[in-house]
Design a protein around this motif. Structure first.
Motif, PDB file in Angstrom:
ATOM      1  N   ASP A   8      55.932  24.857  -3.103  1.00 16.64           N
ATOM      2  CA  ASP A   8      55.316  23.564  -2.832  1.00 16.64           C
ATOM      3  C   ASP A   8      56.364  22.447  -2.808  1.00 16.64           C
ATOM      4  O   ASP A   8      56.448  21.617  -3.716  1.00 16.64           O
ATOM      5  CB  ASP A   8      54.253  23.264  -3.891  1.00 16.64           C
ATOM      6  N   SER A  60      52.206  20.143  -9.295  1.00 13.99           N
ATOM      7  CA  SER A  60      51.183  20.519  -8.316  1.00 13.99           C
ATOM      8  C   SER A  60      50.564  21.839  -8.731  1.00 13.99           C
ATOM      9  O   SER A  60      50.984  22.456  -9.702  1.00 13.99           O
ATOM     10  CB  SER A  60      51.809  20.631  -6.919  1.00 13.99           C
ATOM     11  N   ASP A  70      50.744  24.531  -6.916  1.00 13.10           N
ATOM     12  CA  ASP A  70      51.671  25.580  -6.494  1.00 13.10           C
ATOM     13  C   ASP A  70      52.956  25.483  -7.295  1.00 13.10           C
ATOM     14  O   ASP A  70      53.296  24.447  -7.842  1.00 13.10           O
ATOM     15  CB  ASP A  70      51.990  25.441  -5.005  1.00 13.10           C
TER      16      ASP A  70
END
Length: 181
Positions: free
Chosen positions: A38, A164, A166
């Protein structure tokens, strides 16, 4: 956890000392690293590795090679550098396909030394350990001089905080030269 892993590496390294032969050496490598997962617009960052190793021959075709390396890694995004420095300890299983050509694979643990984003210390936001898996190939030009290609596939999240959903992982391609004593 760190002590257990380091102890296991030491036991493996010293447990093979009565194998067919042990050669110690030094090596240096050019790293081309990036962060995967990410991340937006991440591009490669050129760095280096330097350190030592022990090649422990178990048989004519098989060797175990623990290493201790200082490695500069990270990535660049929109002209801004994210620099990560690690002390990496890979333990590679080497299989000699031919007399001078080997393929290798093995786990690695890395301990974060420093983390900077555009000159600012961000070590508090980066995970202190990095687990990864390496695979590559090597060629022995002589009994002492060798070269290698390796890819380090990060398995753990680089960030110590949830930025995040991810994860962001290290990815490092390296080209090395080594000298065995």
């Amino acid at each position: 956890m760190k002590k257990i892993i380091l102890s296991a590496v030491a036991v493996l390294a010293f447990g093979f000392t009565n194998a067919q032969g042990v050669k110690f050496g030094v090596k240096a490598a050019l790293n081309v690293s990036t962060l995967t997962g990410d991340v937006d617009d991440a591009s490669s960052l050129v760095g280096f590795q330097v350190g030592g190793f022990a090649e422990i021959k178990v048989s004519e075709k098989f060797a175990v090679q623990p290493e201790l390396m200082f490695s500069t890694q990270g990535s660049e995004s929109e002209g801004e550098n994210f620099n990560l420095d690690y002390i990496n300890i890979p333990v590679m299983a080497k299989y000699y396909v031919a007399k001078s050509f080997s393929v290798e694979a093995g786990p690695q643990i890395g301990f974060l030394v420093s983390a900077e984003y555009e000159g600012e210390d961000v070590k508090d936001f980066v995970s202190s350990t990095d687990f990864s898996f390496n695979f590559g190939a090597g060629y022995d030009f002589t009994e002492n001089l060798s070269a290698g290609l390796r890819y380090n596939l990060g398995l753990t999240n680089v960030y110590d905080v949830d930025i995040s959903d991810d994860s962001v992982k290290n990815g490092v391609f390296s080209v090395s030269l080594g000298y065995k004593f």
